[in-house]
Enzyme design. Structure first.
Site, PDB file in Angstrom:
ATOM      1  N   TYR A  53       0.570  -1.271  -0.202  1.00  0.00           N
ATOM      2  CA  TYR A  53       0.174   0.151   0.010  1.00  0.00           C
ATOM      3  C   TYR A  53       0.843   1.338  -0.169  1.00  0.00           C
ATOM      4  CZ  TYR A  53      -4.519  -2.674   1.719  1.00  0.00           C
ATOM      5  OH  TYR A  53      -5.397  -3.260   1.362  1.00  0.00           O
ATOM      6  N   GLY A 219     -17.461   2.749  -3.584  1.00  0.00           N
ATOM      7  CA  GLY A 219     -18.192   3.774  -2.971  1.00  0.00           C
ATOM      8  C   GLY A 219     -19.806   3.474  -3.717  1.00  0.00           C
ATOM      9  N   LEU A 220     -19.946   2.550  -4.468  1.00  0.00           N
ATOM     10  CA  LEU A 220     -21.263   2.358  -5.469  1.00  0.00           C
ATOM     11  C   LEU A 220     -22.710   2.573  -4.754  1.00  0.00           C
ATOM     12  CD1 LEU A 220     -20.365   0.293  -8.186  1.00  0.00           C
ATOM     13  CD2 LEU A 220     -20.708   2.552  -8.702  1.00  0.00           C
ATOM     14  N   GLY A 222     -23.125   3.250  -0.806  1.00  0.00           N
ATOM     15  CA  GLY A 222     -22.384   4.611  -0.656  1.00  0.00           C
ATOM     16  C   GLY A 222     -23.455   6.179  -0.899  1.00  0.00           C
TER      17      GLY A 222
END
Length: 328
Positions: A53, A219-220, A222
């Site tokens: 990350y 985010g779909l 949200g």
């Protein structure tokens, strides 16, 4: 905050896990430090990261997220002591042979590098980021046993494993009289329910905790359609997420309408649904602000009745365990 045990272990973790993948690429270090402080203030004691990350769009700066967390730990004040720290091994780090995957050589090299970046002497949950089909399980487990004996790691987990991989891993560990895996991190949300076929039954059989990643599917789930109408949608989603939005637009509109009927934010509904699922220990949430974190914590207070759960199954059909899902 609610707490539970991680799988069949005695380890107590919060029912939300703070995901840190945004630290570095999208969240500046000072903001990341504030988010981690806020997470502790809200009772979240479980943080997840990975050695790879921190990458920028060119794929550079791997390890930056662990370094950000390490500098936060270095501030003291009980930050490390109050954190159940999870990181991952597998990702290629330096472009050189044995710079990734799960050979005993790579595992030893990777854990020492992560410990240095994280400024700690041990990792609480060391997770294999992907299955390594080239390395035998005896080699992997021997390497992990050494790390446990050295005190460098406490528990071992997996990520993105199939049900068959979980069975292979656990049976190999059992033959060595080793605890083996204690958790699995999988893509799981209302839109992505494939793990219900074989992964979740395997987790339940072996007593492993499930840590769902991408609980809002980039985010779909949200309230993305509402945000589009309001002009508040955050741009920068991947092309794949945009394709998913186009594919599922009608279904997502039905979902958002249903959330409105319930008087719930779509994101809270999606998290509450995950928290109600069998084997789920803690969804991994990746807030960018304290407000996002507080919204996630609010989902812990939501209890969904059978009628609501049935309606969600109608909007986003799930799976029965295999083979009944596709065979008589």
């Amino acid at each position: 905050m609610e707490y539970t045990h991680l799988g069949r272990t005695g380890l107590t973790v919060s029912r939300l896990c703070l995901g840190t993948m945004n630290f570095g690429p999208h969240t500046e270090e000072a903001d990341a430090h504030r988010l981690m402080d806020t997470a502790h203030e809200r009772g979240i004691n479980f943080f997840d990261t990975a050695n790879v990350y921190g990458r920028d769009p060119e794929g550079n700066l791997k390890g930056r997220t662990e370094e950000i967390i390490g500098r936060w730990f270095a501030q003291g004040g009980g930050r490390r002591e109050r954190t159940v720290l999870a990181t991952k091994v597998y990702g290629e780090m330096d472009g050189w042979p044995n710079g990734g995957k799960l050979s005993a050589f790579a595992i030893r090299k990777s854990v020492d590098a992560s410990l240095k970046r994280l400024q700690t002497d041990h990792i609480d949950l060391y997770q294999m980021h992907h299955i390594d089909r080239d390395t035998p399980w005896d080699e992997i487990w021997q390497a992990m046993e050494v790390l446990v004996a050295q005190g460098k790691i406490t528990y071992v987990g997996s990520s993105n494993f199939a049900g068959w991989h979980l069975a292979q891993a656990q049976e190999a560990a059992r033959s060595r009289h080793f605890l083996g895996l204690v958790s699995e991190q999988s893509l799981y949300n209302l839109l992505d329910r494939t793990v219900e076929l074989e992964v979740i039954p395997a987790l339940q059989h072996y007593g492993l905790g499930l840590l769902p990643w991408s609980p809002l599917r980039s985010g779909l789930l949200g309230g993305i359609l509402r945000k589009e109408r309001e002009g508040t949608r955050v741009r920068g989603a991947t092309a794949y997420a945009s394709e998913l939005l186009d594919t599922h637009r009608d279904r997502l509109q039905t979902y958002e309408d249903f959330a409105d009927e319930l008087g719930l934010d779509p994101a809270d509904l999606a998290l509450a649904w995950l928290l109600s699922r069998p084997a789920v220990t803690a969804p991994i949430v990746g807030p960018r602000t304290a407000a996002h974190l507080d919204a996630a914590v609010a989902a812990l207070d939501i209890r969904l009745d059978h009628k609501t759960l049935d309606r969600l199954d109608e909007i986003f059909p799930g799976h029965r365990p295999a083979p009944e899902d596709y065979a008589w």
